[in-house]
Write an enzyme that holds these catalytic residues in place. Sequence first.
Site, mmCIF file in Angstrom:
data_model
loop_
_atom_site.group_PDB
_atom_site.id
_atom_site.type_symbol
_atom_site.label_atom_id
_atom_site.label_comp_id
_atom_site.label_asym_id
_atom_site.label_seq_id
_atom_site.Cartn_x
_atom_site.Cartn_y
_atom_site.Cartn_z
ATOM 1 C CB THR A 67 -0.884 0.051 1.262
ATOM 2 O OG1 THR A 67 -0.028 0.078 2.420
ATOM 3 C CG2 THR A 67 -1.808 -1.146 1.355
ATOM 4 C CG ASP A 147 0.463 17.938 1.094
ATOM 5 O OD1 ASP A 147 0.917 18.169 2.239
ATOM 6 O OD2 ASP A 147 0.476 16.803 0.582
ATOM 7 N NE ARG A 205 -5.463 4.389 4.614
ATOM 8 C CZ ARG A 205 -4.964 3.908 3.495
ATOM 9 N NH1 ARG A 205 -5.601 4.125 2.346
ATOM 10 N NH2 ARG A 205 -3.841 3.205 3.498
ATOM 11 C CG ASP A 229 -12.678 3.573 -3.054
ATOM 12 O OD1 ASP A 229 -13.370 2.581 -3.370
ATOM 13 O OD2 ASP A 229 -11.444 3.507 -2.857
ATOM 14 C CD GLU A 234 -12.599 1.439 4.312
ATOM 15 O OE1 GLU A 234 -11.667 0.618 4.136
ATOM 16 O OE2 GLU A 234 -12.739 2.455 3.621
ATOM 17 C CG HIS A 251 -10.374 1.384 0.856
ATOM 18 N ND1 HIS A 251 -10.076 1.691 2.165
ATOM 19 C CD2 HIS A 251 -9.356 1.886 0.128
ATOM 20 C CE1 HIS A 251 -8.927 2.334 2.219
ATOM 21 N NE2 HIS A 251 -8.474 2.473 0.990
ATOM 22 N N GLY A 254 -7.671 1.927 -5.741
ATOM 23 C CA GLY A 254 -6.332 1.512 -6.147
ATOM 24 C C GLY A 254 -6.220 0.050 -6.514
#
Length: 378
Positions: A67, A147, A205, A229, A234, A251, A254
């Site tokens: 990940t 950011d 997330r 997503d 979760e 989720h 990716g």
Amino acid sequence: MLNILVDQNIPLASELFRPFGNVTLVDGRSLGAAQVQGADVLLVRSVTRVDECLLSGSKVQFVGSATAGYDHLDLTYLQRGKIPYALASGANAESVVEYVLAAICSQPSFLEKLFTGGKLGVVGYGHVGRRLVEVATCLGMNVGVYDPFVDCGAYTNDLQQVLNSDVISLHCELTDHGRFPSKHLLSKSRLDTLGNHQLLINAARGGVIDNVALLDRLQQPNAPVVVLDCWENEPSIHQQLVPMVTIATPHIAGYSYDGKVRGSVMLRDALARHLACQTSDVLLDSDLCLNLDSSLSLALSVSNLVTNIYRIESDDARFRSALADAASESGGRWFDDLRRNYPTRRELLGAKLVADARTDSLEQLAQCFKLQLIDRSS
């Protein structure tokens, strides 16, 4: 020989890691300390919490996660125990970007906005955020970035300006400490500033958005359009949210096959470096061939290409159907089952593109996605 425990959902695990030792495939969600005791190497995904509870008393000398995120790893514990670790940072960036594009393409009015002067706001400028900005800029979109940890260059590094965008896409890590914690970054007060002229996508997330506050906002007038997503808690998600969002997926942004294989190879190479071993190259060239009408506008060309390779609506339909079937089930086994049994999805990156003529729009697309452009008439 090393004993290597690998999450069963990491593709090509046996083939890639067998040269290093004995490979045992495990269920990452239910993995416990007893199973880890005899392991030398542990390779996981985001569903496995790697901390002292899991590793205490074990022989684990290397941890790898397929990940980009690391909120499931207790890095302080690993560093204190001098246990080397590796991430597959960037492996799934293309997959997530194509998911975001598919989400936008599923809402034609927002796609049109972005090609007629609208703005795409990107929160998080890591591997995924940078790639999304690169693609959007290549396609001529107006982009803003937030950011606080990264120099965003010419892009606006102001959260509220980014949250004023027509489309907002979240790609930050989940943190709950430090100067700029991202947990509940989109709190009630910030969600209240969003309106129905905006599309909010969370492929980062779940905890980046306060899900309780989001449910409340979606029950109010003038609510934004939302694609989720990632969900808090979760796999035991806030189920009341599902009917309120426009697109719901488990989720898997990716989860392209290409991204998963890329992540597996990155972990294989990291383990080889740790062991000072040599590895052979793994070819990841695309074997896909797509057709496109060269007379289409750039916006329609993007939509046709993206939806040709990935139908986000199908994932949404499977999600809602699985939730309905599991209505009486406690916990989130249905959520994990969707991820475990996710159908093979390929990436657009590097595919062959056949068209009846080479146009500026097609050249632009070829540049964005490294497509091999083939003129049908030649």
